[in-house]
Write a protein that holds these residues in place. Structure first.
Motif, mmCIF file in Angstrom:
data_model
loop_
_atom_site.group_PDB
_atom_site.id
_atom_site.type_symbol
_atom_site.label_atom_id
_atom_site.label_comp_id
_atom_site.label_asym_id
_atom_site.label_seq_id
_atom_site.Cartn_x
_atom_site.Cartn_y
_atom_site.Cartn_z
ATOM 1 N N ILE A 237 17.119 11.480 1.088
ATOM 2 C CA ILE A 237 15.723 11.580 0.664
ATOM 3 C C ILE A 237 14.803 11.171 1.807
ATOM 4 O O ILE A 237 13.850 11.875 2.138
ATOM 5 N N GLN A 238 15.101 10.051 2.439
ATOM 6 C CA GLN A 238 14.285 9.567 3.549
ATOM 7 C C GLN A 238 14.271 10.579 4.692
ATOM 8 O O GLN A 238 13.216 10.887 5.244
ATOM 9 N N ARG A 239 15.431 11.111 5.032
ATOM 10 C CA ARG A 239 15.527 12.066 6.136
ATOM 11 C C ARG A 239 14.671 13.303 5.871
ATOM 12 O O ARG A 239 13.945 13.766 6.742
ATOM 13 N N ARG A 240 14.746 13.827 4.656
ATOM 14 C CA ARG A 240 13.987 15.043 4.335
ATOM 15 C C ARG A 240 12.476 14.802 4.365
ATOM 16 O O ARG A 240 11.730 15.640 4.841
ATOM 17 N N ILE A 241 12.053 13.665 3.842
ATOM 18 C CA ILE A 241 10.616 13.366 3.850
ATOM 19 C C ILE A 241 10.131 13.168 5.281
ATOM 20 O O ILE A 241 9.084 13.693 5.674
ATOM 21 N N GLU A 242 10.884 12.434 6.084
ATOM 22 C CA GLU A 242 10.487 12.200 7.480
ATOM 23 C C GLU A 242 10.474 13.496 8.282
ATOM 24 O O GLU A 242 9.639 13.664 9.175
ATOM 25 N N ALA A 243 11.364 14.428 7.978
ATOM 26 C CA ALA A 243 11.389 15.714 8.678
ATOM 27 C C ALA A 243 10.160 16.546 8.316
ATOM 28 O O ALA A 243 9.584 17.224 9.172
ATOM 29 N N ALA A 244 9.736 16.482 7.049
ATOM 30 C CA ALA A 244 8.592 17.267 6.598
ATOM 31 C C ALA A 244 7.254 16.620 6.965
ATOM 32 O O ALA A 244 6.255 17.317 7.145
ATOM 33 N N LEU A 245 7.250 15.298 7.068
ATOM 34 C CA LEU A 245 6.029 14.552 7.359
ATOM 35 C C LEU A 245 6.280 13.650 8.572
ATOM 36 O O LEU A 245 6.460 12.440 8.436
ATOM 37 N N PRO A 246 6.311 14.241 9.771
ATOM 38 C CA PRO A 246 6.622 13.451 10.971
ATOM 39 C C PRO A 246 5.696 12.242 11.113
ATOM 40 O O PRO A 246 4.491 12.335 10.873
ATOM 41 N N GLY A 247 6.300 11.116 11.446
ATOM 42 C CA GLY A 247 5.537 9.888 11.626
ATOM 43 C C GLY A 247 5.321 9.108 10.341
ATOM 44 O O GLY A 247 4.742 8.024 10.361
ATOM 45 N N ALA A 248 5.779 9.643 9.225
ATOM 46 C CA ALA A 248 5.617 8.954 7.938
ATOM 47 C C ALA A 248 6.485 7.706 7.889
ATOM 48 O O ALA A 248 7.566 7.660 8.472
ATOM 49 N N GLN A 249 5.994 6.708 7.180
ATOM 50 C CA GLN A 249 6.791 5.523 6.884
ATOM 51 C C GLN A 249 7.346 5.726 5.485
ATOM 52 O O GLN A 249 6.585 5.909 4.524
ATOM 53 N N VAL A 250 8.665 5.711 5.361
ATOM 54 C CA VAL A 250 9.324 6.039 4.095
ATOM 55 C C VAL A 250 10.297 4.933 3.722
ATOM 56 O O VAL A 250 11.126 4.532 4.537
ATOM 57 N N VAL A 251 10.177 4.453 2.487
ATOM 58 C CA VAL A 251 11.096 3.456 1.945
ATOM 59 C C VAL A 251 11.651 4.032 0.650
ATOM 60 O O VAL A 251 10.887 4.432 -0.231
ATOM 61 N N VAL A 252 12.971 4.095 0.551
ATOM 62 C CA VAL A 252 13.624 4.677 -0.627
ATOM 63 C C VAL A 252 14.594 3.664 -1.226
ATOM 64 O O VAL A 252 15.383 3.061 -0.510
ATOM 65 N N ALA A 253 14.521 3.496 -2.545
ATOM 66 C CA ALA A 253 15.460 2.628 -3.246
ATOM 67 C C ALA A 253 16.116 3.414 -4.372
ATOM 68 O O ALA A 253 15.441 4.121 -5.121
ATOM 69 N N ASP A 254 17.438 3.307 -4.463
ATOM 70 C CA ASP A 254 18.194 3.876 -5.581
ATOM 71 C C ASP A 254 18.150 2.805 -6.668
ATOM 72 O O ASP A 254 18.815 1.778 -6.567
ATOM 73 N N THR A 255 17.357 3.029 -7.709
ATOM 74 C CA THR A 255 17.079 1.968 -8.681
ATOM 75 C C THR A 255 18.210 1.688 -9.658
ATOM 76 O O THR A 255 18.220 0.644 -10.304
ATOM 77 N N VAL B 149 5.780 6.270 0.397
ATOM 78 C CA VAL B 149 5.522 7.069 1.587
ATOM 79 C C VAL B 149 4.098 6.809 2.054
ATOM 80 O O VAL B 149 3.147 6.944 1.275
ATOM 81 N N THR B 150 3.962 6.456 3.320
ATOM 82 C CA THR B 150 2.661 6.340 3.962
ATOM 83 C C THR B 150 2.651 7.375 5.078
ATOM 84 O O THR B 150 3.511 7.345 5.961
ATOM 85 N N ALA B 151 1.711 8.323 4.985
ATOM 86 C CA ALA B 151 1.690 9.419 5.953
ATOM 87 C C ALA B 151 0.253 9.841 6.264
ATOM 88 O O ALA B 151 -0.581 9.941 5.355
ATOM 89 N N ALA B 152 -0.005 10.106 7.533
ATOM 90 C CA ALA B 152 -1.327 10.564 7.955
ATOM 91 C C ALA B 152 -1.702 11.875 7.263
ATOM 92 O O ALA B 152 -2.885 12.132 7.013
ATOM 93 N N GLU B 153 -0.716 12.701 6.944
ATOM 94 C CA GLU B 153 -0.971 13.988 6.280
ATOM 95 C C GLU B 153 -1.623 13.811 4.910
ATOM 96 O O GLU B 153 -2.203 14.749 4.374
ATOM 97 N N PHE B 154 -1.556 12.620 4.343
ATOM 98 C CA PHE B 154 -2.131 12.370 3.032
ATOM 99 C C PHE B 154 -3.638 12.108 3.089
ATOM 100 O O PHE B 154 -4.300 12.135 2.056
ATOM 101 N N ALA B 155 -4.175 11.846 4.267
ATOM 102 C CA ALA B 155 -5.598 11.532 4.401
ATOM 103 C C ALA B 155 -6.446 12.665 3.820
ATOM 104 O O ALA B 155 -6.228 13.839 4.102
ATOM 105 N N GLY B 156 -7.378 12.289 2.955
ATOM 106 C CA GLY B 156 -8.284 13.252 2.356
ATOM 107 C C GLY B 156 -7.686 14.058 1.216
ATOM 108 O O GLY B 156 -8.360 14.921 0.648
ATOM 109 N N GLY C 184 7.829 19.017 -2.166
ATOM 110 C CA GLY C 184 8.161 20.146 -1.294
ATOM 111 C C GLY C 184 9.179 19.760 -0.236
ATOM 112 O O GLY C 184 10.076 20.541 0.092
ATOM 113 N N ALA C 185 9.056 18.548 0.286
ATOM 114 C CA ALA C 185 10.004 18.066 1.291
ATOM 115 C C ALA C 185 11.405 17.918 0.697
ATOM 116 O O ALA C 185 12.401 18.179 1.366
#
Length: 78
Positions: free
Chosen positions: A7-25, A36-43, A55-56
């Protein structure tokens, strides 16, 4: 079974530079909490942000029973 690393790999590939933390609950590989914290989310609204993450993940989504998402754009420096 889906791994948190996949999950982390796919999100980071789709949103380069994103900070991603994933927990299997549950440990079963089908319930996850994702931050997920990503510059692409601005606005963008929350629904748009979540659509980018979904999508990622693409073809992994049918194997994920529960996905708790917390998304945000990076805080700008004051």
């Amino acid at each position: 079974m889906v791994s948190p690393e996949e999950i982390q790999r796919r999100i980071e590939a789709a949103l380069p530079g994103a900070q991603v933390v994933v927990a299997d609950t549950t440990g079963a590989g089908d319930h996850f909490e994702v931050q997920v914290t990503a510059a692409e989310f601005a606005g963008k609204g929350l629904v748009e942000q979540h659509r980018l993450v979904y999508g990622a993940l693409g073809q992994l989504m049918p194997a994920i029973h529960a996905l708790a998402l917390r998304t945000q754009a990076p805080k700008s420096a004051s």
